[in-house]
Write a protein that holds these residues in place. Structure first.
Motif, short mmCIF file in Angstrom:
data_model
loop_
_atom_site.label_atom_id
_atom_site.label_comp_id
_atom_site.label_asym_id
_atom_site.label_seq_id
_atom_site.Cartn_x
_atom_site.Cartn_y
_atom_site.Cartn_z
N GLU A 134 22.78 -10.28 -59.95
CA GLU A 134 22.71 -11.68 -60.37
C GLU A 134 23.71 -12.51 -59.58
O GLU A 134 24.85 -12.08 -59.36
N HIS A 135 23.29 -13.70 -59.17
CA HIS A 135 24.15 -14.59 -58.38
C HIS A 135 23.68 -16.03 -58.56
O HIS A 135 23.18 -16.65 -57.63
N PRO A 136 23.82 -16.57 -59.80
CA PRO A 136 23.37 -17.95 -60.03
C PRO A 136 24.04 -18.91 -59.07
O PRO A 136 25.25 -18.85 -58.85
N LEU A 137 23.25 -19.77 -58.48
CA LEU A 137 23.74 -20.63 -57.40
C LEU A 137 24.94 -21.48 -57.84
O LEU A 137 25.89 -21.66 -57.07
N ASP A 138 24.90 -22.00 -59.07
CA ASP A 138 25.97 -22.89 -59.51
C ASP A 138 27.23 -22.16 -59.94
O ASP A 138 28.22 -22.79 -60.29
N GLN A 139 27.22 -20.81 -59.88
CA GLN A 139 28.39 -20.05 -60.27
C GLN A 139 28.84 -19.06 -59.21
O GLN A 139 29.72 -18.23 -59.46
N THR A 140 28.27 -19.14 -58.02
CA THR A 140 28.53 -18.16 -56.97
C THR A 140 29.12 -18.84 -55.74
O THR A 140 28.61 -19.89 -55.31
N SER A 141 30.17 -18.25 -55.19
CA SER A 141 30.76 -18.81 -53.98
C SER A 141 29.80 -18.64 -52.80
O SER A 141 28.91 -17.78 -52.83
N TYR A 142 29.99 -19.43 -51.78
CA TYR A 142 29.10 -19.37 -50.62
C TYR A 142 29.18 -18.01 -49.94
O TYR A 142 28.17 -17.44 -49.52
N SER A 143 30.40 -17.46 -49.84
CA SER A 143 30.56 -16.15 -49.19
C SER A 143 29.88 -15.05 -50.01
O SER A 143 29.22 -14.16 -49.45
N ASP A 144 30.03 -15.10 -51.35
CA ASP A 144 29.36 -14.11 -52.19
C ASP A 144 27.84 -14.27 -52.12
O ASP A 144 27.10 -13.27 -52.16
N TRP A 145 27.39 -15.50 -52.05
CA TRP A 145 25.96 -15.78 -51.90
C TRP A 145 25.41 -15.09 -50.65
O TRP A 145 24.37 -14.43 -50.69
N GLN A 146 26.12 -15.24 -49.54
CA GLN A 146 25.69 -14.60 -48.30
C GLN A 146 25.64 -13.08 -48.44
O GLN A 146 24.68 -12.42 -47.99
N THR A 147 26.66 -12.53 -49.07
CA THR A 147 26.74 -11.07 -49.21
C THR A 147 25.59 -10.52 -50.04
O THR A 147 24.94 -9.54 -49.65
N VAL A 148 25.33 -11.13 -51.19
CA VAL A 148 24.27 -10.64 -52.07
C VAL A 148 22.91 -10.76 -51.40
O VAL A 148 22.08 -9.84 -51.47
N TRP A 149 22.65 -11.88 -50.74
CA TRP A 149 21.36 -12.04 -50.06
C TRP A 149 21.18 -10.97 -48.98
O TRP A 149 20.12 -10.36 -48.88
N GLN A 150 22.21 -10.73 -48.20
CA GLN A 150 22.09 -9.74 -47.13
C GLN A 150 21.87 -8.35 -47.69
O GLN A 150 20.99 -7.61 -47.22
N GLN A 151 22.65 -7.98 -48.70
CA GLN A 151 22.51 -6.65 -49.29
C GLN A 151 21.14 -6.45 -49.92
O GLN A 151 20.51 -5.41 -49.76
N THR A 152 20.66 -7.46 -50.62
CA THR A 152 19.39 -7.34 -51.32
C THR A 152 18.22 -7.25 -50.35
O THR A 152 17.35 -6.39 -50.48
N LEU A 153 18.20 -8.11 -49.36
CA LEU A 153 17.10 -8.08 -48.39
C LEU A 153 17.14 -6.81 -47.55
O LEU A 153 16.09 -6.25 -47.21
N ASN A 154 18.34 -6.33 -47.23
CA ASN A 154 18.46 -5.12 -46.41
C ASN A 154 17.82 -3.92 -47.09
O ASN A 154 17.23 -3.06 -46.42
N VAL A 155 17.95 -3.82 -48.40
CA VAL A 155 17.38 -2.68 -49.12
C VAL A 155 15.95 -2.97 -49.57
O VAL A 155 15.02 -2.22 -49.26
N ASN A 156 15.75 -4.05 -50.31
CA ASN A 156 14.47 -4.30 -50.98
C ASN A 156 13.35 -4.64 -50.01
O ASN A 156 12.19 -4.31 -50.28
#
Length: 251
Positions: A94-116
């Protein structure tokens, strides 16, 4: 459904839907290669509990393209060939946009797309090339209703599953001349460890009430659908996406 003399590679087979699907295929006579990422002990225990003989165990970080290629080669070496691929492995953060830092946003997106998405695409490439040589095969992707319903707190997950749907439908058209079917199952919430925190929380009742059956899916119900799609008689379902969400979301 009879899968005697069939071989199956299942990603993310150390628990949840993957574990149950492995048991179902083995019970139906197939030999299964169980992929795991980090949970080696769990995967070994599952392999030892499977009915029948000749089951395999393979490891890879699905975000690593080279490791994926090596894993598929090892699965082929253990099983002799691969008749059926089940792309089940996935991550959810989970990484709600209004509660997630930009750097964490980048990390979660990269990790999720890399696997899924990219991980599934790379596995599919390696296995499909093998299937093309044999001019036969089935590929079943495990998606999610979130690809259609939306995942407001886990946007990368929803997007990755929507991409997986598109990947499957595109490859269904490309691989059909080789007698290779590509199908997708899209569950809602399922009684697995991944969903346990939500289902056991105060949100659990509201989640169950999303379905008129007033419950979430059992892993066995998703596994049954996967086996149905992988059956020889189901080839004309290639390109299809089957919802297993108890009418909690209709499209």
């Amino acid at each position: 459904m009879n899968f005697q003399n069939k071989t199956v590679l299942i990603t993310g087979a150390s628990g949840g839907i993957g574990r149950t699907t492995a048991i179902a295929f083995a019970t139906a006579g197939a030999r299964v290669a169980l992929h795991y990422g980090q949970r080696q002990e769990s995967a070994q225990q599952i392999r030892e509990s499977l009915p029948g003989e000749g089951h395999g165990l393979v490891q890879a970080d699905l975000a690593d393209a080279i490791a994926v290629e090596q894993m598929v080669s090892e699965a082929i070496a253990q099983l002799g060939h691969i008749d059926i691929l089940v792309n089940n492995a996935g991550v959810y953060q989970e990484h709600p946009l209004d509660q997630t830092s930009y750097s964490d946003w980048q990390t979660v997106w990269q990790q999720t797309l890399n696997v899924n998405l990219l991980g599934a695409a790379n596995i599919t490439y390696c296995v499909a090339r093998h299937m093309i040589e044999r001019r036969s095969g089935r590929i079943v992707n495990v998606s999610s209703r979130g690809a259609f319903r939306g995942e407001p707190n886990a946007t990368a997950y929803g997007a990755s599953k929507a991409g997986l749907n598109a990947l499957g439908q595109s490859l269904a058209q490309h691989l059909a001349p080789y007698n290779i079917g590509v199908m997708t199952v899209a569950p809602g919430f399922v009684e697995t460890d991944m969903a346990r925190e939500v289902l056991d929380s105060p949100r659990g009742d509201s989640v169950r009430q999303q379905s008129p059956l007033n419950r979430v899916a059992r892993p066995e119900e998703v596994a049954h659908t996967i086996l149905f799609l992988a059956a020889d008689e189901s080839l004309f379902l290639t390109g299809g996406i089957v919802d297993v969400n108890g009418a909690s979301y209709l499209r």
